[in-house]
Write a protein that holds these residues in place. Sequence first.
Motif, mmCIF file in Angstrom:
data_model
loop_
_atom_site.group_PDB
_atom_site.id
_atom_site.type_symbol
_atom_site.label_atom_id
_atom_site.label_comp_id
_atom_site.label_asym_id
_atom_site.label_seq_id
_atom_site.Cartn_x
_atom_site.Cartn_y
_atom_site.Cartn_z
ATOM 1 N N PHE A 182 35.794 9.037 -43.000
ATOM 2 C CA PHE A 182 34.549 8.649 -43.196
ATOM 3 C C PHE A 182 33.746 9.605 -44.467
ATOM 4 O O PHE A 182 32.623 9.046 -44.361
ATOM 5 C CB PHE A 182 33.870 9.188 -41.673
ATOM 6 C CG PHE A 182 34.500 8.049 -40.711
ATOM 7 C CD1 PHE A 182 34.114 6.803 -40.688
ATOM 8 C CD2 PHE A 182 35.714 8.463 -39.735
ATOM 9 C CE1 PHE A 182 35.413 5.410 -39.964
ATOM 10 C CE2 PHE A 182 36.211 7.570 -38.568
ATOM 11 C CZ PHE A 182 35.926 5.943 -38.613
ATOM 12 N N ALA A 235 33.252 7.186 -47.352
ATOM 13 C CA ALA A 235 31.820 6.752 -47.301
ATOM 14 C C ALA A 235 30.908 6.904 -46.924
ATOM 15 O O ALA A 235 29.951 6.480 -46.786
ATOM 16 C CB ALA A 235 32.031 5.776 -46.139
ATOM 17 N N ALA A 236 30.610 7.954 -47.275
ATOM 18 C CA ALA A 236 28.705 8.602 -47.062
ATOM 19 C C ALA A 236 27.490 8.885 -47.354
ATOM 20 O O ALA A 236 26.766 8.420 -46.707
ATOM 21 C CB ALA A 236 29.110 10.439 -47.216
ATOM 22 N N TYR A 261 27.208 4.730 -45.859
ATOM 23 C CA TYR A 261 27.832 4.509 -44.008
ATOM 24 C C TYR A 261 26.175 4.183 -43.014
ATOM 25 O O TYR A 261 26.185 3.309 -42.422
ATOM 26 C CB TYR A 261 27.799 5.520 -43.618
ATOM 27 C CG TYR A 261 28.730 5.899 -42.269
ATOM 28 C CD1 TYR A 261 29.992 5.942 -42.052
ATOM 29 C CD2 TYR A 261 27.312 5.408 -41.337
ATOM 30 C CE1 TYR A 261 30.783 5.124 -40.712
ATOM 31 C CE2 TYR A 261 28.373 5.718 -39.635
ATOM 32 C CZ TYR A 261 29.318 5.313 -39.796
ATOM 33 O OH TYR A 261 30.040 5.519 -38.581
ATOM 34 N N GLN A 262 24.907 4.560 -43.672
ATOM 35 C CA GLN A 262 23.111 4.687 -43.192
ATOM 36 C C GLN A 262 23.110 3.373 -43.311
ATOM 37 O O GLN A 262 22.982 2.803 -42.429
ATOM 38 C CB GLN A 262 22.432 5.119 -43.532
ATOM 39 C CG GLN A 262 20.839 5.303 -43.328
ATOM 40 C CD GLN A 262 21.634 6.136 -41.868
ATOM 41 O OE1 GLN A 262 22.487 6.594 -40.826
ATOM 42 N NE2 GLN A 262 19.994 6.467 -40.684
ATOM 43 N N ARG A 301 26.382 0.643 -41.956
ATOM 44 C CA ARG A 301 25.985 0.390 -40.241
ATOM 45 C C ARG A 301 24.970 -0.418 -39.641
ATOM 46 O O ARG A 301 23.611 0.311 -40.033
ATOM 47 C CB ARG A 301 26.750 1.776 -39.767
ATOM 48 C CG ARG A 301 28.143 2.238 -39.778
ATOM 49 C CD ARG A 301 29.166 1.072 -39.154
ATOM 50 N NE ARG A 301 30.933 1.865 -39.552
ATOM 51 C CZ ARG A 301 31.894 2.107 -38.769
ATOM 52 N NH1 ARG A 301 31.318 2.818 -37.623
ATOM 53 N NH2 ARG A 301 32.450 2.513 -38.810
ATOM 54 N N GLY A 347 27.142 11.893 -38.440
ATOM 55 C CA GLY A 347 27.736 11.180 -39.311
ATOM 56 C C GLY A 347 26.346 11.281 -40.128
ATOM 57 O O GLY A 347 26.214 12.419 -40.522
ATOM 58 N N LYS A 386 22.920 8.465 -37.851
ATOM 59 C CA LYS A 386 22.361 7.252 -37.710
ATOM 60 C C LYS A 386 21.920 6.949 -35.790
ATOM 61 O O LYS A 386 20.778 5.699 -36.106
ATOM 62 C CB LYS A 386 23.987 6.181 -37.555
ATOM 63 C CG LYS A 386 23.546 4.666 -37.360
ATOM 64 C CD LYS A 386 23.315 4.424 -39.083
ATOM 65 C CE LYS A 386 22.414 2.580 -38.807
ATOM 66 N NZ LYS A 386 22.341 2.227 -39.763
ATOM 67 N N LEU A 440 28.741 13.959 -45.315
ATOM 68 C CA LEU A 440 28.329 13.293 -44.517
ATOM 69 C C LEU A 440 26.914 14.415 -43.915
ATOM 70 O O LEU A 440 26.030 13.493 -43.847
ATOM 71 C CB LEU A 440 28.600 12.991 -43.297
ATOM 72 C CG LEU A 440 29.579 10.872 -43.307
ATOM 73 C CD1 LEU A 440 30.928 10.994 -42.509
ATOM 74 C CD2 LEU A 440 28.430 10.034 -43.457
ATOM 75 N N THR A 455 33.220 1.612 -45.067
ATOM 76 C CA THR A 455 33.461 2.302 -43.773
ATOM 77 C C THR A 455 33.975 2.137 -42.509
ATOM 78 O O THR A 455 33.667 3.342 -42.254
ATOM 79 C CB THR A 455 31.916 2.351 -43.030
ATOM 80 O OG1 THR A 455 31.478 1.170 -42.351
ATOM 81 C CG2 THR A 455 30.605 1.827 -43.621
ATOM 82 N N SER A 514 37.572 2.949 -41.053
ATOM 83 C CA SER A 514 38.450 4.122 -42.026
ATOM 84 C C SER A 514 40.017 3.793 -41.624
ATOM 85 O O SER A 514 40.687 3.668 -42.909
ATOM 86 C CB SER A 514 39.283 5.455 -40.230
ATOM 87 O OG SER A 514 39.538 4.326 -39.259
#
Length: 262
Positions: A11, A14-15, A18-19, A22, A51, A54, A75, A217, A219
């Motif tokens: 993860f 994908a920092a 991600y926000q 997702r 993370g 979120k 992250l 995002t 895994s």
Amino acid sequence: MDAKGDLSRTFDTAAAGYQSARPAYPSALYQDLLDLTGLRRPARLLEIGCGPGKATGPLAGQGFQITALEPGPRLAEEARHNLVGLDVEVEASSFEDWQPTGDRFDLIYAATSWHWVDPEVKWAKAASLLAPGGHLAVFGAGHAFPEGFDPFFTEIQQTYDEIGEGVDGVWPPPPPDQLPDPSSDYEASGYFTVDAVRRYVWAQQYDADSYIALLNTFSGHIAMPPASRERLFDAVRAILGRRPDGLLTRHWVATLVVAHPR
């Protein structure tokens, strides 16, 4: 490192995305969490696996003081950036490795992260860190397959099968109202008694680019061989390219479990 540990660390790569990729958790979930736990300002919260923040921002915005743990350094840095101005301290650490300073918390919570934590550690450590009257809350967002779900997901399964990433078990997965009750895991731990279980289902639309950003995002998708991942993304673009609006509808399900230490 075991396979689960390897996946849990993907993860951090994908920092940056991600926000935005997702989905947000439903506002009803947060309201139920507050109602079920009786949290009032200035309660102290510990978040496990924050993370990029979120699920941190919505609770910090209620005036709570939050210590947020995130093992991925990128992250953790994203979380610090996203949570500027809120009463949140982000620590770049896993829950297993984190060394508490004697503080006790009114709520310990984990959003789409509890399943990554070592079961030999998490139950006992969480129980030991709760203040009298405190609670553990666990929730997460997963793919839901209600009756009438978008046929895109049945069509794309052929590509997943071809690249060796097919679904284990029957297709389609059970609908949200038939998902197993997670309470038994909490009771079996010997440390917690479940107070309530709540389930939330919602839908979100994606075009090809936003859906691929979402897949990037997860895994399992991050860990795919690049050629397999590109083949999958080409199939996503092709299927949606045949639709007049170019959109798919993905349903999400979140299950909130609130428990207290025995």
